[in-house]
Design a protein around this motif. Structure first.
Motif, PDB file in Angstrom:
ATOM      1  N   TYR A 149      -5.402   2.763   1.977  1.00  0.00           N
ATOM      2  CA  TYR A 149      -5.171   2.414   1.333  1.00  0.00           C
ATOM      3  C   TYR A 149      -5.846   1.016   1.240  1.00  0.00           C
ATOM      4  O   TYR A 149      -6.262  -0.120   0.675  1.00  0.00           O
ATOM      5  CB  TYR A 149      -3.801   2.154   0.510  1.00  0.00           C
ATOM      6  CG  TYR A 149      -4.192   3.279  -0.692  1.00  0.00           C
ATOM      7  CD1 TYR A 149      -3.840   3.525  -1.609  1.00  0.00           C
ATOM      8  CD2 TYR A 149      -3.987   5.317  -0.302  1.00  0.00           C
ATOM      9  CE1 TYR A 149      -3.916   4.599  -2.808  1.00  0.00           C
ATOM     10  CE2 TYR A 149      -4.006   6.091  -0.911  1.00  0.00           C
ATOM     11  CZ  TYR A 149      -4.041   5.446  -2.571  1.00  0.00           C
ATOM     12  OH  TYR A 149      -4.208   6.747  -3.642  1.00  0.00           O
ATOM     13  N   VAL A 185       1.298   4.036  -2.905  1.00  0.00           N
ATOM     14  CA  VAL A 185       0.959   6.184  -2.595  1.00  0.00           C
ATOM     15  C   VAL A 185       1.918   6.778  -2.890  1.00  0.00           C
ATOM     16  O   VAL A 185       2.194   7.577  -3.985  1.00  0.00           O
ATOM     17  CB  VAL A 185       0.651   6.321  -0.850  1.00  0.00           C
ATOM     18  CG1 VAL A 185       1.225   7.313  -0.398  1.00  0.00           C
ATOM     19  CG2 VAL A 185      -0.347   5.490  -0.491  1.00  0.00           C
ATOM     20  N   ARG A 220      -8.323  -0.568   2.714  1.00  0.00           N
ATOM     21  CA  ARG A 220     -10.060  -0.015   1.421  1.00  0.00           C
ATOM     22  C   ARG A 220      -9.714  -1.050  -0.054  1.00  0.00           C
ATOM     23  O   ARG A 220      -9.959  -1.275  -0.701  1.00  0.00           O
ATOM     24  CB  ARG A 220     -10.407   1.478   0.872  1.00  0.00           C
ATOM     25  CG  ARG A 220     -10.534   1.505   1.927  1.00  0.00           C
ATOM     26  CD  ARG A 220     -10.471   3.256   1.945  1.00  0.00           C
ATOM     27  NE  ARG A 220     -11.441   4.726   2.684  1.00  0.00           N
ATOM     28  CZ  ARG A 220     -10.529   4.275   4.438  1.00  0.00           C
ATOM     29  NH1 ARG A 220      -9.266   3.664   4.741  1.00  0.00           N
ATOM     30  NH2 ARG A 220     -11.189   4.907   5.277  1.00  0.00           N
ATOM     31  N   PHE A 221      -8.085  -1.729  -0.039  1.00  0.00           N
ATOM     32  CA  PHE A 221      -8.303  -2.581  -0.686  1.00  0.00           C
ATOM     33  C   PHE A 221      -7.444  -3.861  -0.838  1.00  0.00           C
ATOM     34  O   PHE A 221      -6.999  -3.821   0.713  1.00  0.00           O
ATOM     35  CB  PHE A 221      -7.376  -1.832  -2.255  1.00  0.00           C
ATOM     36  CG  PHE A 221      -7.903  -0.136  -2.485  1.00  0.00           C
ATOM     37  CD1 PHE A 221      -8.272  -0.119  -3.685  1.00  0.00           C
ATOM     38  CD2 PHE A 221      -7.306   0.727  -1.784  1.00  0.00           C
ATOM     39  CE1 PHE A 221      -8.877   0.238  -4.577  1.00  0.00           C
ATOM     40  CE2 PHE A 221      -7.615   2.040  -2.565  1.00  0.00           C
ATOM     41  CZ  PHE A 221      -8.612   1.836  -4.036  1.00  0.00           C
ATOM     42  N   SER A 239       1.830   6.903  -7.072  1.00  0.00           N
ATOM     43  CA  SER A 239       0.614   7.593  -7.287  1.00  0.00           C
ATOM     44  C   SER A 239       1.294   9.246  -7.473  1.00  0.00           C
ATOM     45  O   SER A 239       0.352   9.721  -7.875  1.00  0.00           O
ATOM     46  CB  SER A 239      -0.704   7.303  -6.205  1.00  0.00           C
ATOM     47  OG  SER A 239       0.297   7.924  -5.503  1.00  0.00           O
ATOM     48  N   LEU A 290      -4.395  -4.005  -4.690  1.00  0.00           N
ATOM     49  CA  LEU A 290      -3.606  -3.042  -4.796  1.00  0.00           C
ATOM     50  C   LEU A 290      -2.373  -3.523  -5.940  1.00  0.00           C
ATOM     51  O   LEU A 290      -1.842  -2.349  -6.502  1.00  0.00           O
ATOM     52  CB  LEU A 290      -2.542  -3.569  -3.490  1.00  0.00           C
ATOM     53  CG  LEU A 290      -3.560  -2.775  -2.570  1.00  0.00           C
ATOM     54  CD1 LEU A 290      -2.848  -3.032  -0.899  1.00  0.00           C
ATOM     55  CD2 LEU A 290      -3.551  -0.611  -2.826  1.00  0.00           C
ATOM     56  N   ALA A 341       0.853  -1.191   0.104  1.00  0.00           N
ATOM     57  CA  ALA A 341       0.520   0.391   0.247  1.00  0.00           C
ATOM     58  C   ALA A 341       0.634   1.366   0.599  1.00  0.00           C
ATOM     59  O   ALA A 341       0.710   2.069  -0.694  1.00  0.00           O
ATOM     60  CB  ALA A 341      -0.588  -0.030   1.109  1.00  0.00           C
ATOM     61  N   ALA A 364      -1.020   5.108   3.658  1.00  0.00           N
ATOM     62  CA  ALA A 364      -0.806   3.433   3.997  1.00  0.00           C
ATOM     63  C   ALA A 364      -1.889   2.721   3.909  1.00  0.00           C
ATOM     64  O   ALA A 364      -2.407   1.947   2.755  1.00  0.00           O
ATOM     65  CB  ALA A 364       0.562   3.366   2.691  1.00  0.00           C
TER      66      ALA A 364
END
Length: 133
Positions: free
Chosen positions: A68, A7, A71-72, A10, A77, A3, A65
């Motif tokens: 993320y 981040v 949620r994933f 991204s 991921l 995660a 992180a």
């Protein structure tokens, strides 16, 4: 860890690079008006505090992180990671800052227009009730 890599890929983590310097400058602006003769010293201490507090940005990145990761799934991921590593993902990362800047400007302009229109409608509606605002 995955995660956090997402981040970083991204571009979110790099968007926080200037946060600590901005906070330091903001704090300096609280003191400088009443202590203008200490400007050089505030700059020196400010530089010291920027270096001291910059590692704390990692706390924020780690928090993102975690969000993320909550949620994933790992598979999701990995797919997101693959996207950000692709040419399209890299273009998105390079382009997002200018899109955000443009969006910010447009949203400010839009909000001013909508607020003006709402104020006008308040006046119209109260005028119908015999009240002048």
């Amino acid at each position: 860890a995955l995660a956090r890599q997402v981040v970083e890929l991204s571009g979110a983590s790099s968007s926080f690079e200037n946060v600590i310097p901005a906070f330091v400058e903001q704090a300096k602006s609280l003191f400088l008006p009443t202590n203008p003769d200490l400007g050089r010293q505030f700059n020196e201490v400010g530089d010291q505090l920027k270096a001291e507090f910059q590692p704390r940005v990692n706390e924020l990145i780690q928090g993102i992180a975690i969000a993320y990761a909550q949620r994933f799934t790992v598979d999701e991921l990995r797919r997101i990671q693959a996207f950000y590593q692709s040419a399209d993902g890299q273009k998105l990362v390079r382009t997002i800052p200018s899109i955000m800047e443009e969006t910010f400007g447009r949203s400010q302009q839009w909000s001013q227009i909508v607020t003006r229109d709402i104020v006008a409608r308040f006046r119209e509606e109260f005028a119908k009730r015999g009240i002048r605002l």
